[in-house]
Design an enzyme around this catalytic site. Structure first.
Site, mmCIF file in Angstrom:
data_model
loop_
_atom_site.group_PDB
_atom_site.id
_atom_site.type_symbol
_atom_site.label_atom_id
_atom_site.label_comp_id
_atom_site.label_asym_id
_atom_site.label_seq_id
_atom_site.Cartn_x
_atom_site.Cartn_y
_atom_site.Cartn_z
ATOM 1 N N HIS A 12 0.802 -1.232 0.000
ATOM 2 C CA HIS A 12 0.000 0.000 0.000
ATOM 3 C C HIS A 12 0.832 1.278 0.000
ATOM 4 O O HIS A 12 0.538 2.204 -0.761
ATOM 5 C CB HIS A 12 -0.971 0.003 1.186
ATOM 6 C CG HIS A 12 -2.134 -0.916 0.989
ATOM 7 N ND1 HIS A 12 -3.386 -0.669 1.483
ATOM 8 C CD2 HIS A 12 -2.228 -2.084 0.324
ATOM 9 C CE1 HIS A 12 -4.200 -1.647 1.147
ATOM 10 N NE2 HIS A 12 -3.504 -2.522 0.450
ATOM 11 N N ASP A 110 -4.899 6.119 3.001
ATOM 12 C CA ASP A 110 -5.236 4.753 2.639
ATOM 13 C C ASP A 110 -6.617 4.483 3.258
ATOM 14 O O ASP A 110 -6.814 4.726 4.460
ATOM 15 C CB ASP A 110 -4.157 3.853 3.271
ATOM 16 C CG ASP A 110 -4.354 2.391 2.947
ATOM 17 O OD1 ASP A 110 -5.470 1.996 2.582
ATOM 18 O OD2 ASP A 110 -3.365 1.646 3.065
ATOM 19 N N HIS A 141 -17.175 -4.885 1.423
ATOM 20 C CA HIS A 141 -17.128 -4.232 2.737
ATOM 21 C C HIS A 141 -18.304 -3.273 2.921
ATOM 22 O O HIS A 141 -18.870 -3.168 3.992
ATOM 23 C CB HIS A 141 -15.790 -3.515 2.897
ATOM 24 C CG HIS A 141 -14.630 -4.459 2.703
ATOM 25 N ND1 HIS A 141 -14.379 -5.493 3.570
ATOM 26 C CD2 HIS A 141 -13.707 -4.555 1.716
ATOM 27 C CE1 HIS A 141 -13.328 -6.186 3.121
ATOM 28 N NE2 HIS A 141 -12.911 -5.631 2.007
ATOM 29 N N SER A 299 9.861 -16.942 -8.725
ATOM 30 C CA SER A 299 10.321 -16.004 -7.701
ATOM 31 C C SER A 299 9.870 -16.562 -6.354
ATOM 32 O O SER A 299 8.686 -16.517 -6.020
ATOM 33 C CB SER A 299 9.704 -14.624 -7.949
ATOM 34 O OG SER A 299 9.830 -13.831 -6.788
ATOM 35 N N TRP A 325 13.909 -12.830 -5.978
ATOM 36 C CA TRP A 325 13.173 -11.640 -6.421
ATOM 37 C C TRP A 325 13.370 -11.498 -7.932
ATOM 38 O O TRP A 325 14.496 -11.618 -8.424
ATOM 39 C CB TRP A 325 13.708 -10.403 -5.695
ATOM 40 C CG TRP A 325 12.979 -9.142 -6.054
ATOM 41 C CD1 TRP A 325 13.389 -8.174 -6.910
ATOM 42 C CD2 TRP A 325 11.701 -8.714 -5.574
ATOM 43 N NE1 TRP A 325 12.448 -7.177 -6.988
ATOM 44 C CE2 TRP A 325 11.398 -7.477 -6.182
ATOM 45 C CE3 TRP A 325 10.762 -9.278 -4.683
ATOM 46 C CZ2 TRP A 325 10.220 -6.776 -5.924
ATOM 47 C CZ3 TRP A 325 9.583 -8.576 -4.428
ATOM 48 C CH2 TRP A 325 9.326 -7.344 -5.036
ATOM 49 N N ALA A 326 12.295 -11.280 -8.649
ATOM 50 C CA ALA A 326 12.400 -11.113 -10.110
ATOM 51 C C ALA A 326 11.941 -9.701 -10.477
ATOM 52 O O ALA A 326 11.056 -9.161 -9.812
ATOM 53 C CB ALA A 326 11.499 -12.133 -10.805
ATOM 54 N N ASN A 347 -1.728 -5.871 -7.961
ATOM 55 C CA ASN A 347 -0.644 -5.341 -8.806
ATOM 56 C C ASN A 347 -0.156 -6.399 -9.785
ATOM 57 O O ASN A 347 0.100 -6.110 -10.955
ATOM 58 C CB ASN A 347 0.525 -4.855 -7.948
ATOM 59 C CG ASN A 347 0.127 -3.621 -7.176
ATOM 60 O OD1 ASN A 347 -0.463 -2.697 -7.726
ATOM 61 N ND2 ASN A 347 0.405 -3.621 -5.887
ATOM 62 N N SER A 348 -0.019 -7.625 -9.302
ATOM 63 C CA SER A 348 0.431 -8.701 -10.192
ATOM 64 C C SER A 348 -0.555 -8.891 -11.331
ATOM 65 O O SER A 348 -0.162 -9.056 -12.493
ATOM 66 C CB SER A 348 0.594 -10.007 -9.406
ATOM 67 O OG SER A 348 1.664 -9.874 -8.504
ATOM 68 N N GLY A 366 -7.973 -11.523 1.258
ATOM 69 C CA GLY A 366 -8.361 -10.157 0.869
ATOM 70 C C GLY A 366 -9.051 -10.133 -0.492
ATOM 71 O O GLY A 366 -9.970 -10.912 -0.752
ATOM 72 N N ASP A 367 -8.542 -9.256 -1.363
ATOM 73 C CA ASP A 367 -9.189 -9.067 -2.677
ATOM 74 C C ASP A 367 -8.831 -10.162 -3.695
ATOM 75 O O ASP A 367 -9.336 -10.150 -4.811
ATOM 76 C CB ASP A 367 -8.809 -7.685 -3.244
ATOM 77 C CG ASP A 367 -7.295 -7.500 -3.375
ATOM 78 O OD1 ASP A 367 -6.530 -8.339 -2.847
ATOM 79 O OD2 ASP A 367 -6.870 -6.513 -4.006
#
Ligand code: UDP
Length: 446
Positions: A12, A110, A141, A299, A325-326, A347-348, A366-367
């Site tokens: 975030h 946020d 929510h 990763s 990490w990639a 984001n991915s 979560g989402d």
């Protein structure tokens, strides 16, 4: 002076900082203070060395009592942070006011940090929350009371078609703690459940997505409930994406390894920054990758490598690469990548969509459930793993379907069409550009 307050949840702060950077660029005469914890601010200052002069960083307590060592669950950190609000937030604001000698004109936060509304009320300034998770998950929510009334004890496949825009979503896709709470409700989930009554008090709610890609009924419903509902597009990547960096500048070696693979042949696997899949699922992923024979780039955090089956790294050295990490955005933009096995973090998913890469989704929390469902049933650019859990045969089936069979071609065609839609939405005529200007005006005037 505009205050920006954030939650310490892993991705975030970076997302919010990108929004503040865009705003600070568009309104160079406005002073911004970015208030986070040491834990959230430090990596941002390292990753973004060129912060303009009109953004100043301030660190407040993370709310973790002296001597307390938090367990592994990210929600515990959020709960402790929320418990320390709003006094803790006020301290950050006082620090910024003393330092800059400027008056606070707006509090942008946020949306997880709902106590920031109290701070905005005290200061008598507008409150502008930013919804960082996947857009439609906001409805889960806002409608928590109705969902609890209708769906507590309902089966996982029950459709949520009684909520505007969520006709494809199911009970099993809901974020945890919306229905069927098994343990004591956390402060975080109580806070999220209050969004329906709290968000209408916002001057505007800012969405980290594109209106053109959201279900129109969802957008219409939010507009009817909120004072102002603004989309500002992806905040973690900008479209069109820049050309790939030269492979020899990538210290992880991922891009030069991808250069050696055949076009569209590689499975890229990553579970983001927060998720730690259970050990048996790591083993299942490894077994499926090895049995498939497809080249793969994984990763995987160093501390999880010990969970891989014995001899896996040696046996797959010829066609596999495991890194801690990639450089994910260029990796997904590389022509060799044919599928992304993802935890469905927003984001991915955005990064995969922007690079037209079909996905295999394994939602965790979560989402993730909502994004996975959008990928499979709305955008039709990927599929969720059977039963929402990795097992060897299920993942093998998905990999073959996408990398070899007709189904994969269909997904790639859909992904191409979606990318064109995204480019339009992110272009100068898109809603995001208009809404961003509205936001700039709003924060500059207040
Ligand atoms: N990421 C990366 N390399 C990795 C793993 C993750 O660059 O090896 C980045 C990825 O590009 C994305 C972010 O980390 O921007 C993860 O965000 P996401 O919303 O997908 O998941 P989260 O980490 O918040 O669960």
């Amino acid at each position: 002076m505009l205050q920006c307050l954030l939650s310490p949840l892993e991705s975030h702060p970076a997302t919010l900082l990108n929004l503040v950077l865009k705003l600070a660029n568009a309104a160079p005469n406005l002073q911004f203070s970015f208030i986070g914890t040491d834990h959230s601010n430090k990596p941002l200052l390292i990753s973004k060395p060129h912060i303009p002069d009109n953004i100043k960083f301030y660190s407040i307590s993370d709310g973790i009592p002296e001597g307390h060592v938090p367990g592994g669950h990210p929600v515990e950190r959020v709960d402790l942070f929320l418990k320390a609000c709003p006094e803790n937030l006020q301290k950050g604001i006082d620090m910024a006011v003393t330092d800059t000698k400027e008056r606070v004109t707006c509090v942008m936060a946020d949306a997880f940090v709902i106590p920031s509304l109290i701070v905005a009320h005290r200061l008598n300034v507008p409150w502008v929350p930013v919804w960082i998770p996947f857009s439609c998950s906001l409805s889960a929510h806002i409608y928590t009371d109705l969902l609890r009334h209708k769906c507590n004890h309902a089966t996982g496949d029950t459709l949520l078609d009684f909520i505007p825009g969520l006709s494809k979503m199911r009970v099993e896709d809901l974020p945890e703690d919306v229905v069927n709470i098994v343990e004591e409700e956390t402060l975080f989930s109580k806070t999220l459940a209050s969004l329906g009554s709290v968000l209408p008090q916002a001057k505007a709610v800012v969405m980290h997505f594109f209106e053109e890609l959201d279900p129109p009924l969802f957008v219409h419903d939010m507009r009817s409930k909120l004072n102002c509902f603004l989309y500002v597009g992806f905040l973690t990547i900008s479209l069109p994406l820049p050309p790939l960096p030269p492979s020899d500048t990538d210290g992880t070696g991922c891009l030069s390894w991808l250069d050696k693979q055949k076009g569209g042949s590689v499975a890229y696997v990553s579970f983001g920054t927060v998720v730690t899949p259970p050990p048996h699922e790591i083993v299942a992923v490894a077994e499926a990758l090895e049995a498939s024979g497809f080249p793969f780039l994984w990763s995987l955090k160093d501390h999880l490598k010990g969970l891989l089956p014995r001899g896996f790294l040696e046996r797959t050295r010829g066609n596999g690469k495991v890194v801690a990490w990639a450089p994910q955005v260029p990796v997904l933009g590389h022509a060799s990548v044919g599928v992304f096995v993802t935890h469905s973090g927003c984001n991915s998913v955005f990064e995969s969509m922007s690079n037209e890469v079909p996905m295999i989704c394994r939602p965790f929390f979560g989402d993730h459930g909502f994004t996975g469902r959008m990928v499979e049933d709305v955008w039709e650019i990927g599929m969720r793993v059977e039963g929402r859990v990795f097992n060897k045969d299920g993942l093998l089936k998905c990999l073959r379907l996408i990398l070899v069979e007709e189904e994969g071609k269909r997904m790639r065609t859909n992904a191409e069409k979606l990318k064109r839609k995204l480019l339009d939405a992110g272009g100068p005529q898109g809603k995001a550009a208009q809404d961003f200007n509205t936001l700039v005006e709003m924060v500059s005037k207040s």
